[in-house]
Write a protein that holds these residues in place. Structure first.
Motif, PDB file in Angstrom:
ATOM      1  N   ARG A 124       0.859  -1.178   0.000  1.00  0.00           N
ATOM      2  CA  ARG A 124       0.000   0.000   0.000  1.00  0.00           C
ATOM      3  C   ARG A 124       0.900   1.234   0.000  1.00  0.00           C
ATOM      4  O   ARG A 124       1.654   1.463   0.934  1.00  0.00           O
ATOM      5  N   VAL A 125       0.823   1.998  -1.067  1.00  0.00           N
ATOM      6  CA  VAL A 125       1.644   3.200  -1.209  1.00  0.00           C
ATOM      7  C   VAL A 125       0.756   4.319  -1.719  1.00  0.00           C
ATOM      8  O   VAL A 125       0.067   4.165  -2.735  1.00  0.00           O
ATOM      9  N   GLY A 126       0.764   5.456  -1.002  1.00  0.00           N
ATOM     10  CA  GLY A 126       0.009   6.612  -1.448  1.00  0.00           C
ATOM     11  C   GLY A 126      -1.475   6.352  -1.569  1.00  0.00           C
ATOM     12  O   GLY A 126      -2.167   6.982  -2.368  1.00  0.00           O
ATOM     13  N   GLY A 127      -2.003   5.410  -0.784  1.00  0.00           N
ATOM     14  CA  GLY A 127      -3.417   5.072  -0.854  1.00  0.00           C
ATOM     15  C   GLY A 127      -3.735   3.957  -1.822  1.00  0.00           C
ATOM     16  O   GLY A 127      -4.838   3.421  -1.805  1.00  0.00           O
ATOM     17  N   TRP A 128      -2.768   3.580  -2.681  1.00  0.00           N
ATOM     18  CA  TRP A 128      -3.002   2.507  -3.647  1.00  0.00           C
ATOM     19  C   TRP A 128      -2.602   1.167  -3.048  1.00  0.00           C
ATOM     20  O   TRP A 128      -1.531   1.037  -2.441  1.00  0.00           O
ATOM     21  N   ARG A 129      -3.428   0.160  -3.246  1.00  0.00           N
ATOM     22  CA  ARG A 129      -3.070  -1.213  -2.890  1.00  0.00           C
ATOM     23  C   ARG A 129      -2.720  -1.951  -4.175  1.00  0.00           C
ATOM     24  O   ARG A 129      -3.461  -1.875  -5.163  1.00  0.00           O
ATOM     25  N   PHE A 130      -1.623  -2.693  -4.147  1.00  0.00           N
ATOM     26  CA  PHE A 130      -1.235  -3.396  -5.363  1.00  0.00           C
ATOM     27  C   PHE A 130      -0.455  -4.656  -5.033  1.00  0.00           C
ATOM     28  O   PHE A 130       0.183  -4.782  -3.976  1.00  0.00           O
ATOM     29  N   GLY A 131      -0.504  -5.589  -5.973  1.00  0.00           N
ATOM     30  CA  GLY A 131       0.319  -6.792  -5.952  1.00  0.00           C
ATOM     31  C   GLY A 131       1.041  -6.879  -7.278  1.00  0.00           C
ATOM     32  O   GLY A 131       0.657  -6.258  -8.269  1.00  0.00           O
ATOM     33  N   VAL A 132       2.098  -7.675  -7.298  1.00  0.00           N
ATOM     34  CA  VAL A 132       2.940  -7.774  -8.490  1.00  0.00           C
ATOM     35  C   VAL A 132       3.214  -9.250  -8.758  1.00  0.00           C
ATOM     36  O   VAL A 132       3.443 -10.034  -7.831  1.00  0.00           O
ATOM     37  N   SER A 133       3.195  -9.626 -10.022  1.00  0.00           N
ATOM     38  CA  SER A 133       3.499 -11.003 -10.405  1.00  0.00           C
ATOM     39  C   SER A 133       4.402 -11.005 -11.627  1.00  0.00           C
ATOM     40  O   SER A 133       4.482  -9.999 -12.354  1.00  0.00           O
ATOM     41  N   PRO A 134       5.109 -12.096 -11.886  1.00  0.00           N
ATOM     42  CA  PRO A 134       5.892 -12.176 -13.125  1.00  0.00           C
ATOM     43  C   PRO A 134       4.963 -12.146 -14.337  1.00  0.00           C
ATOM     44  O   PRO A 134       3.827 -12.622 -14.282  1.00  0.00           O
ATOM     45  N   ARG A 135       5.440 -11.591 -15.428  1.00  0.00           N
ATOM     46  CA  ARG A 135       4.660 -11.629 -16.664  1.00  0.00           C
ATOM     47  C   ARG A 135       4.775 -13.036 -17.263  1.00  0.00           C
ATOM     48  O   ARG A 135       5.863 -13.551 -17.472  1.00  0.00           O
ATOM     49  N   CYS A 136       3.625 -13.625 -17.527  1.00  0.00           N
ATOM     50  CA  CYS A 136       3.580 -14.941 -18.159  1.00  0.00           C
ATOM     51  C   CYS A 136       2.635 -14.848 -19.347  1.00  0.00           C
ATOM     52  O   CYS A 136       1.421 -14.734 -19.159  1.00  0.00           O
ATOM     53  N   GLY A 137       3.169 -14.860 -20.531  1.00  0.00           N
ATOM     54  CA  GLY A 137       2.363 -14.696 -21.731  1.00  0.00           C
ATOM     55  C   GLY A 137       1.721 -15.989 -22.171  1.00  0.00           C
ATOM     56  O   GLY A 137       1.790 -17.029 -21.511  1.00  0.00           O
ATOM     57  N   GLY A 138       1.105 -15.950 -23.321  1.00  0.00           N
ATOM     58  CA  GLY A 138       0.453 -17.119 -23.882  1.00  0.00           C
ATOM     59  C   GLY A 138      -0.607 -16.693 -24.877  1.00  0.00           C
ATOM     60  O   GLY A 138      -0.829 -15.517 -25.116  1.00  0.00           O
ATOM     61  N   ARG A 139      -1.253 -17.671 -25.445  1.00  0.00           N
ATOM     62  CA  ARG A 139      -2.303 -17.414 -26.430  1.00  0.00           C
ATOM     63  C   ARG A 139      -3.606 -18.028 -25.940  1.00  0.00           C
ATOM     64  O   ARG A 139      -3.627 -18.818 -24.990  1.00  0.00           O
ATOM     65  N   ALA A 140      -4.691 -17.664 -26.601  1.00  0.00           N
ATOM     66  CA  ALA A 140      -5.990 -18.230 -26.236  1.00  0.00           C
ATOM     67  C   ALA A 140      -6.014 -19.727 -26.538  1.00  0.00           C
ATOM     68  O   ALA A 140      -5.471 -20.170 -27.555  1.00  0.00           O
ATOM     69  N   PRO A 141      -6.627 -20.518 -25.685  1.00  0.00           N
ATOM     70  CA  PRO A 141      -6.704 -21.964 -25.946  1.00  0.00           C
ATOM     71  C   PRO A 141      -7.666 -22.265 -27.091  1.00  0.00           C
ATOM     72  O   PRO A 141      -8.623 -21.523 -27.336  1.00  0.00           O
ATOM     73  N   GLU A 142      -7.410 -23.351 -27.787  1.00  0.00           N
ATOM     74  CA  GLU A 142      -8.268 -23.779 -28.899  1.00  0.00           C
ATOM     75  C   GLU A 142      -9.356 -24.697 -28.342  1.00  0.00           C
ATOM     76  O   GLU A 142      -9.224 -25.918 -28.309  1.00  0.00           O
ATOM     77  N   LEU A 143     -10.455 -24.064 -27.909  1.00  0.00           N
ATOM     78  CA  LEU A 143     -11.495 -24.811 -27.213  1.00  0.00           C
ATOM     79  C   LEU A 143     -12.322 -25.694 -28.128  1.00  0.00           C
ATOM     80  O   LEU A 143     -13.187 -26.433 -27.655  1.00  0.00           O
ATOM     81  N   ASP A 144     -12.076 -25.611 -29.429  1.00  0.00           N
ATOM     82  CA  ASP A 144     -12.764 -26.520 -30.348  1.00  0.00           C
ATOM     83  C   ASP A 144     -12.018 -27.837 -30.528  1.00  0.00           C
ATOM     84  O   ASP A 144     -12.463 -28.713 -31.277  1.00  0.00           O
ATOM     85  N   GLN A 145     -10.888 -28.003 -29.837  1.00  0.00           N
ATOM     86  CA  GLN A 145     -10.090 -29.215 -29.938  1.00  0.00           C
ATOM     87  C   GLN A 145     -10.303 -30.096 -28.694  1.00  0.00           C
ATOM     88  O   GLN A 145     -10.018 -29.667 -27.575  1.00  0.00           O
ATOM     89  N   PRO A 146     -10.814 -31.325 -28.856  1.00  0.00           N
ATOM     90  CA  PRO A 146     -11.039 -32.190 -27.696  1.00  0.00           C
ATOM     91  C   PRO A 146      -9.782 -32.409 -26.858  1.00  0.00           C
ATOM     92  O   PRO A 146      -9.855 -32.476 -25.625  1.00  0.00           O
ATOM     93  N   GLU A 147      -8.612 -32.513 -27.524  1.00  0.00           N
ATOM     94  CA  GLU A 147      -7.378 -32.734 -26.771  1.00  0.00           C
ATOM     95  C   GLU A 147      -7.083 -31.560 -25.849  1.00  0.00           C
ATOM     96  O   GLU A 147      -6.598 -31.738 -24.719  1.00  0.00           O
ATOM     97  N   THR A 148      -7.351 -30.354 -26.323  1.00  0.00           N
ATOM     98  CA  THR A 148      -7.144 -29.167 -25.498  1.00  0.00           C
ATOM     99  C   THR A 148      -8.080 -29.175 -24.299  1.00  0.00           C
ATOM    100  O   THR A 148      -7.671 -28.892 -23.166  1.00  0.00           O
ATOM    101  N   LEU A 149      -9.345 -29.509 -24.534  1.00  0.00           N
ATOM    102  CA  LEU A 149     -10.309 -29.547 -23.439  1.00  0.00           C
ATOM    103  C   LEU A 149      -9.955 -30.621 -22.417  1.00  0.00           C
ATOM    104  O   LEU A 149     -10.105 -30.410 -21.203  1.00  0.00           O
ATOM    105  N   GLU A 150      -9.477 -31.762 -22.862  1.00  0.00           N
ATOM    106  CA  GLU A 150      -9.056 -32.800 -21.918  1.00  0.00           C
ATOM    107  C   GLU A 150      -7.895 -32.305 -21.053  1.00  0.00           C
ATOM    108  O   GLU A 150      -7.861 -32.549 -19.841  1.00  0.00           O
ATOM    109  N   TRP A 151      -6.942 -31.603 -21.682  1.00  0.00           N
ATOM    110  CA  TRP A 151      -5.808 -31.073 -20.933  1.00  0.00           C
ATOM    111  C   TRP A 151      -6.294 -30.058 -19.897  1.00  0.00           C
ATOM    112  O   TRP A 151      -5.866 -30.069 -18.742  1.00  0.00           O
ATOM    113  N   ILE A 152      -7.214 -29.172 -20.300  1.00  0.00           N
ATOM    114  CA  ILE A 152      -7.766 -28.193 -19.366  1.00  0.00           C
ATOM    115  C   ILE A 152      -8.510 -28.905 -18.241  1.00  0.00           C
ATOM    116  O   ILE A 152      -8.444 -28.486 -17.076  1.00  0.00           O
TER     117      ILE A 152
END
Length: 354
Positions: A124-152
Motif C-alpha cells: 500500500r503506497v500513497g493510498g493505492w493497494r497493489f500486488g505484483v506477479s511475473p509476466r507470463c504470456g500465452g495465447r488463447a486456448p483452442e477450445l474446439d479441440q477435444p485434446e485441449t479440453l481434456e488437458w484443461i
C-alpha cells in the motif's frame, strides 16, 4: 484507507505514480510501462531495471495490479494471493504473486499487508493497494479441440485438489441466490433501471432466482472448495507447456462445476461434446459429481444478474459508460429481461449430460 475520489477512482494513477509505487516496494522500473485491459482493477506491464534472477539474460517484466477500493478487503486479496502461492507450490500452473519489501522513502508508504504465515505480497503506497506477479504470456486456448479440453480438464482437477484442502475464510461463497437477490434489491433501490423496464425485469429476476434456489435445493448439500471462480477463455492462456491461469481476482468457495461451465459454448449438442472432453480429462485425476451439471444454468443466471449489477456499481468510473454505452437504455434492460426468461426455460429443461 484512501482519499481518492470515488467518482474517479484511478484519476491519480499516472505512469509516474505506478513506477513510484513499485520503486517503493523494491521493484525499480526502467520507464517502459504498458496498461493492460482491465475494467475492475488497473493492471500494468512494467519492465524492471534489474533482474530478479541474477542468471536471467534480460531484465524481467512484471505485471502490477492496482486494486479498486471498496471491492475486496486486504484479507480477501491476501487469500487470493495465498491460493496462488499454494497452487505454485503444488506445481499447478497459476501465476503467483511476488514477495515485496516494505515500502520505504515515501511519506504515505505503509508496510505490506500479510496474513499469518504468509509472505508479504500486498503493498500500500500513497493510498493505492497493489500486488505484483511475473509476466507470463500465452495465447488463447483452442477450445474446439477435444485434446485441449481434456488437458484443461486435468488442469482444473489439479487446481481443485489443492482448492479442496481448506476453504477461504474471507472470500465469497457461491451456494445459491443470496448475493444475486441483494444485487437486485440494490438495483431497485438505486433507481438504476428506466421506469418502463423496471417491472418486467424485476419480475423476471425474482422468477429466475426462485428457479435457481429450486435447483440448488434439489441438489442437496454441496462440496464447496476454493475455485478460480471466473474460468473463461480470457483468463486461461496457453503455451508450449500447456495452460495456466493469469487471474484469480474472482476466486470463491463454490461447487467444482463453476470452473467448467464458462468454457462451454454453442448449441446444446456442442456443449455436451465439450463437457465430455473436459470431464474425460478431469476424471483421470479427480471424481466429478455429475449431479452438479444441473447447476450450470442456475450459475449462468447468477452471472447474468451479477454482471448488470457490476456495471451499475461502476457507472461513475469513466471507463464504464464508454465500454457499455447502451446500459442506461430501455433496449439493454429489455434484452436482459428476455435473457432471464430464456434462463427460466433453460432451468426447466433436463441438464446437460456427458
Amino acid at each position: 484507507m484512501t482519499d481518492h475520489d470515488p467518482e474517479q477512482p484511478y484519476a491519480g494513477l499516472t505512469p509516474h505514480a505506478v513506477l513510484d509505487a513499485l520503486d517503493a516496494a523494491g521493484l525499480r522500473g526502467d520507464g517502459r510501462i504498458l496498461q493492460l485491459n482491465s475494467y475492475e482493477n488497473r493492471v500494468f506491464q512494467v519492465h524492471l531495471e534489474e533482474s530478479l534472477d541474477p542468471g536471467a539474460a534480460q531484465p524481467p517484466i512484471v505485471v502490477a495490479k492496482f486494486y479498486r477500493d471498496g471491492r475486496w478487503s486486504d484479507a480477501q486479496i491476501l487469500e487470493e494471493h495465498h491460493f496462488a502461492l499454494e497452487l505454485a507450490a503444488a506445481e499447478v500452473p497459476a501465476v503467483p504473486p511476488l514477495v515485496l519489501q516494505p515500502p520505504v522513502d515515501l511519506p504515505a508508504g505503509q508496510p505490506v499487508a500479510t496474513l499469518t504465515g504468509q509472505p508479504p505480497t500486498l503493498a500500500r503506497v500513497g493510498g493505492w493497494r497493489f500486488g505484483v506477479s511475473p509476466r507470463c504470456g500465452g495465447r488463447a486456448p483452442e477450445l474446439d479441440q477435444p485434446e485441449t479440453l481434456e488437458w484443461i480438464g486435468r488442469f482444473l482437477a489439479r487446481l481443485h485438489l489443492v482448492g479442496r484442502q481448506r476453504p477461504f475464510e474471507h472470500r465469497l461463497t457461491l451456494d445459491g441466490s443470496r448475493a444475486a437477490r441483494a444485487a437486485v434489491a440494490w438495483l431497485i433501490d438505486g433507481d438504476v433501471l428506466p421506469p418502463d423496464a423496471l417491472g418486467g425485469w424485476h419480475s423476471a429476476c425474482l422468477r429466475a432466482l426462485d428457479a435457481v434456489d429450486t435447483r440448488f435445493e434439489r441438489h442437496g448439500p454441496l462440496e464447496l472448495m476454493r475455485l478460480h471462480g471466473d474460468c473463461h477463455a480470457g483468463n486461461l492462456l496457453w503455451t508450449g507447456s500447456g495452460p495456466h491461469f493469469v487471474d484469480l481476482d474472482d476466486a470463491v468457495n463454490g461447487p467444482a462445476v463453476q470452473d467448467l461451465w464458462m468454457l462451454l459454448g454453442g448449441e446444446r449438442h456442442e456443449m455436451q461434446a465439450q463437457l465430455g472432453a473436459l470431464l474425460d480429462g478431469y476424471e483421470t485425476l479427480r471424481e466429478f459429481d455429475r449431479r452438479e451439471l444441473a447447476l450450470i444454468e442456475p450459475l449462468r443466471t447468477l452471472r447474468l444478474i451479477g454482471h448488470s449489477a457490476w456495471i451499475a456499481r461502476r457507472w461513475a468510473d469513466p471507463a464504464f459508460p464508454i465500454a457499455f454505452p447502451s446500459f442506461e437504455s430501455p433496449s439493454y434492460w429489455a434484452q436482459q429481461t428476455m435473457q432471464l426468461h430464456e434462463q427460466i426455460e433453460a432451468m426447466q429443461d433436463e441438464p446437460l449430460v456427458a
